[in-house]
Design an enzyme around this catalytic site. Structure first.
Site, mmCIF file in Angstrom:
data_model
loop_
_atom_site.group_PDB
_atom_site.id
_atom_site.type_symbol
_atom_site.label_atom_id
_atom_site.label_comp_id
_atom_site.label_asym_id
_atom_site.label_seq_id
_atom_site.Cartn_x
_atom_site.Cartn_y
_atom_site.Cartn_z
ATOM 1 N N ALA A 171 0.856 -1.193 0.000
ATOM 2 C CA ALA A 171 0.000 0.000 0.000
ATOM 3 C C ALA A 171 0.893 1.244 0.000
ATOM 4 O O ALA A 171 2.086 1.162 0.288
ATOM 5 C CB ALA A 171 -0.940 0.017 1.202
ATOM 6 N N PHE A 172 0.297 2.400 -0.327
ATOM 7 C CA PHE A 172 1.113 3.611 -0.470
ATOM 8 C C PHE A 172 1.747 4.039 0.839
ATOM 9 O O PHE A 172 2.689 4.839 0.838
ATOM 10 C CB PHE A 172 0.275 4.757 -1.059
ATOM 11 C CG PHE A 172 -0.517 5.533 -0.048
ATOM 12 C CD1 PHE A 172 -1.764 5.103 0.369
ATOM 13 C CD2 PHE A 172 0.000 6.699 0.496
ATOM 14 C CE1 PHE A 172 -2.489 5.816 1.312
ATOM 15 C CE2 PHE A 172 -0.714 7.422 1.437
ATOM 16 C CZ PHE A 172 -1.968 6.978 1.852
ATOM 17 N N LYS A 173 1.279 3.526 1.960
ATOM 18 C CA LYS A 173 1.845 3.897 3.256
ATOM 19 C C LYS A 173 3.357 3.641 3.302
ATOM 20 O O LYS A 173 4.078 4.304 4.032
ATOM 21 C CB LYS A 173 1.184 3.106 4.381
ATOM 22 C CG LYS A 173 -0.343 3.187 4.438
ATOM 23 C CD LYS A 173 -0.824 4.485 5.045
ATOM 24 C CE LYS A 173 -2.270 4.476 5.507
ATOM 25 N NZ LYS A 173 -3.286 4.353 4.460
ATOM 26 N N ASP A 174 3.831 2.650 2.528
ATOM 27 C CA ASP A 174 5.266 2.350 2.512
ATOM 28 C C ASP A 174 6.111 3.539 2.042
ATOM 29 O O ASP A 174 7.243 3.707 2.488
ATOM 30 C CB ASP A 174 5.559 1.179 1.562
ATOM 31 C CG ASP A 174 5.070 -0.166 2.100
ATOM 32 O OD1 ASP A 174 5.167 -0.393 3.317
ATOM 33 O OD2 ASP A 174 4.604 -0.990 1.284
ATOM 34 N N LEU A 210 6.445 5.575 5.199
ATOM 35 C CA LEU A 210 6.931 4.927 6.423
ATOM 36 C C LEU A 210 8.326 4.340 6.273
ATOM 37 O O LEU A 210 9.088 4.286 7.245
ATOM 38 C CB LEU A 210 5.923 3.882 6.895
ATOM 39 C CG LEU A 210 4.743 4.553 7.627
ATOM 40 C CD1 LEU A 210 3.541 3.638 7.713
ATOM 41 C CD2 LEU A 210 5.164 5.001 9.024
#
Ligand SMILES: *Cc1c(COP(=O)(O)O)cnc(C)c1O
Length: 468
Positions: A110-113, A116
Site C-alpha cells: 500500500a502507499f503507506k510504505d 513509512l
C-alpha cells in the site's frame, strides 16, 4: 525550517523535533511556518531525475539543518531502494485523459510504505544522535500497521506496539503484521472496533505516567515527516506529464486527508496543479465539508475500502489552519467545539481557501464496483477498491479533456482480493515479494479492549527512555 502547531500554543520545533514528537503538545498538528517555493526553472530542472534524487530535492527545504545533504540522499536511496519497481511510483495510462499512479510497489503493498520506509530511517538516525529510545504505539485498520512494522522491525532503539481490531482486518493485512517475529514488534489484537483501538492509543498519549517513562510517539499521518515524503510523487507524476508547462489534476482516495494534503503542499511549493479531487466512499464527511461547509461526523459504515472508513479526518485540521488565516488560537476554539459536538461549520475563509484547489466526489458500493469493472474491461487493469473510488471520482470530475487526471492507486489489488473478486470475478494473485506469507508462523497478543490490560502489556515489554 521551523514548524508551528495548528493550535497555536505548542513551542515551534525544527524537523528533527517534529519527526520525533508526532502530535504537538497542545493537541494540534505541526506545519511549516511558511511554504518553501520552487521557481518554474527549478521545477523544470527536476524532470527525469531518479526518484530518490527527486525525493531529496523536494525534502531539502523541509529538513533544513536537521540532516546533511549527503545523509538525506543516503536515506532516500535506502528507503526507495526497497521498492519492487525501478521507477518507485510508476505512471500508467488508462485512456486519453486518465492516468494511474501506482503507489503500491513497496514491501507491504500500500502507499503507506512510501512515507513509512523513510520515517523508520529518520527515527533511527535521530535516536542514534540523542542515544534515546522510542516507543511507537499505533492503531491500525490494516495498512498503516503493516507498513510501520516493516519499516522499524529489528531496529534497536525502537519498540512498536500495534493494535488491530480482532477479526476485522483482512487475512493478508493481519499476516503482514503478525508474521514479523522481530523482538521489537508487538502486535495486539483487541476485542472491539478500530475506533476502540484508536481511543486506547489516544488515551495512552495523554497518560502522564506512561509518558514520563517512555518516549511514546505516533506513526499515523499526523506525523509531518510522512506527509513530506508523499509530496514527492505529485512532483514525479506531474513532471512526467509536462509540468511545469502543463497543469495536471489528481484524484485521491481519501481517509485521514494526509495523502491529498501532500498534494496541496506540492501546489503551495509551485507545482501547477489544476485540481485535487477528494474521493470518498459513503463515509463522506469530507465531501460534505468541501461541498457545503458541513463538517459533522456520523457513524462509520464499514465498506470494501476500509482505509477510507473514517469520519474524522485528522489532517483536515492542517488545511483549515492554512486556509483560515493561520490563526492557531481561533482554530483551537473551533476544534474544541467540534470535539464536544462532533459537528462544525467551516468559516467563509476556510471554504473559499479550499475551493480554489479542491473538489470532492463520493462513491457508493455500486459505483466502486462499476469502476473496478471499467478498469478491467476497458483498460485490462485490476484495481483495488480504494483506487476504484478514486477512478470513479476522476471520471466524474467534469474537467476539460485537455487536463490529464492522475488517480492515485493506493493499494495493490491482491491486498483486497476478496472484494476485487466479488466485483470483477477476477482473483488477483499476491506478488512474489510477500513470499510465503500464508506458511509463516504468526505471533500476537490477544487482549480485551480494557485500557489497563493494554497499558500493562506495554509497560511489561517497552524499553524506558533516557529520562524515564
Ligand atoms: C491509508 C489509505 C488511504 C487513505 O489515505 P489518507 O492519507 O488517510 O487520506 C486510502 N487508500 C489506502 C489503500 C490506504 O491504505
Amino acid at each position: 525550517m521551523q514548524y508551528v502547531s495548528t493550535r497555536g500554543s505548542a513551542p515551534a520545533l525544527d524537523f528533527e523535533g517534529v519527526t520525533l514528537a508526532g502530535l504537538a503538545s497542545d493537541g494540534g498538528l505541526y506545519i511549516p511556518q511558511e511554504w518553501p517555493r520552487f521557481s518554474e526553472n527549478e521545477i523544470a530542472s527536476m524532470a527525469g531525475l531518479p526518484y530518490a534524487e527527486l525525493a531529496a530535492r523536494i525534502m531539502t527545504p523541509f529538513v533544513g539543518n536537521s540532516l546533511s545533504q549527503d545523509k538525506l540522499r543516503e536515506l532516500c536511496d535506502t528507503a526507495y531502494g526497497r521498492f519492487a519497481h525501478a521507477a518507485v511510483t510508476p505512471l500508467k495510462q488508462f485512456d486519453e485523459q486518465n492516468w494511474l499512479l501506482e503507489l503500491f510497489h513497496g514491501p507491504t503493498l500500500a502507499f503507506k510504505d512510501v512515507a513509512l520506509q523513510m520515517l523508520g530511517l529518520l527515527f533511527e538516525t535521530f535516536l542514534a544522535r540523542s542515544d534515546d529510545h522510542l516507543t511507537i504505539v499505533g492503531a491500525t485498520s490494516g495498512d498503516t500497521g503493516s507498513a510501520a512494522i516493516d519499516a522499524v522491525a529489528g531496529r534497536e532503539r525502537i519498540d512498536i506496539f500495534m493494535l488491530h481490531p480482532n477479526g476485522r482486518v483482512s487475512d493478508v493485512q493481519r499476516r503482514q503484521m503478525t508474521t514479523v517475529l522481530a523482538p521489537n514488534v508487538y502486535n495486539i489484537a483487541i476485542d472491539g472496533s478500530f475506533d476502540d483501538a484508536q481511543a486506547t492509543v489516544k488515551r495512552m498519549f495523554g497518560d502522564a505516567a506512561m509518558n514520563g517513562r517512555y518516549r511514546i510517539t505516533a506513526v499515523n499521518s499526523i506525523n509531518w515527516a510522512r506527509l513530506m515524503a508523499q509530496i514527492v510523487y505529485y512532483f514525479a507524476a506531474a513532471l512526467q506529464l509536462g509540468a511545469p508547462k502543463r497543469k495536471v489534476a489528481f484524484s485521491v482516495p481519501t481517509g485521514n486527508f494526509g495523502d491529498v494534503f501532500a498534494g496541496y503542499v506540492a501546489a503551495q511549493m509551485g507545482l501547477p496543479i489544476e485540481r485535487l479531487i477528494v474521493a470518498t466512499n459513503v463515509n463522506d464527511i469530507l465531501h460534505r465539508a468541501l461541498s457545503n461547509g458541513d463538517y459533522s461526523a456520523g457513524e462509520v459504515t464499514p465498506t470494501a475500502a476500509p482505509s477510507m472508513d473514517i469520519q474524522v479526518s485528522s489532517n483536515f485540521e492542517r488545511l483549515l489552519f492554512d486556509c483560515g488565516g493561520r490563526d492557531g488560537m481561533a482554530l483551537a476554539d473551533q476544534m474544541r467545539g467540534f470535539e464536544g459536538s462532533k459537528s462544525m461549520q467551516l468559516t467563509n475563509a476556510q471554504r473559499q481557501g479550499a475551493s480554489g484547489l479542491f473538489t470532492s466526489e463520493r462513491a457508493d458500493a455500486d459505483q466502486m464496483s462499476a469502476a473496478m469493472r471499467w478498469a478491467s474491461d476497458s483498460c485490462g487493469e485490476i484495481v483495488d477498491p480504494h483506487t476504484a473510488i478514486g477512478l470513479h471520482a476522476a471520471r466524474n470530475s467534469g474537467l476539460g479533456s485537455d487536463v490529464p487526471v492522475v488517480t492515485l492507486a493506493t493499494a495493490h489489488p491482491a491486498k483486497f482480493r476478496d472484494a476485487v473478486e466479488r466485483a470483477t470475478g477476477l482473483r488477483p494473485s499476491l506478488p512474489a515479494r510477500v513470499g510465503d506469507l500464508f506458511a509463516r508462523e504468526e505471533r500476537y497478543a490477544d487482549l480485551s479492549g480494557d485500557y489497563e490490560a493494554i497499558s500493562a502489556y506495554v509497560r511489561d515489554h517497552a524499553t524506558e527512555c533516557s529520562n524515564g
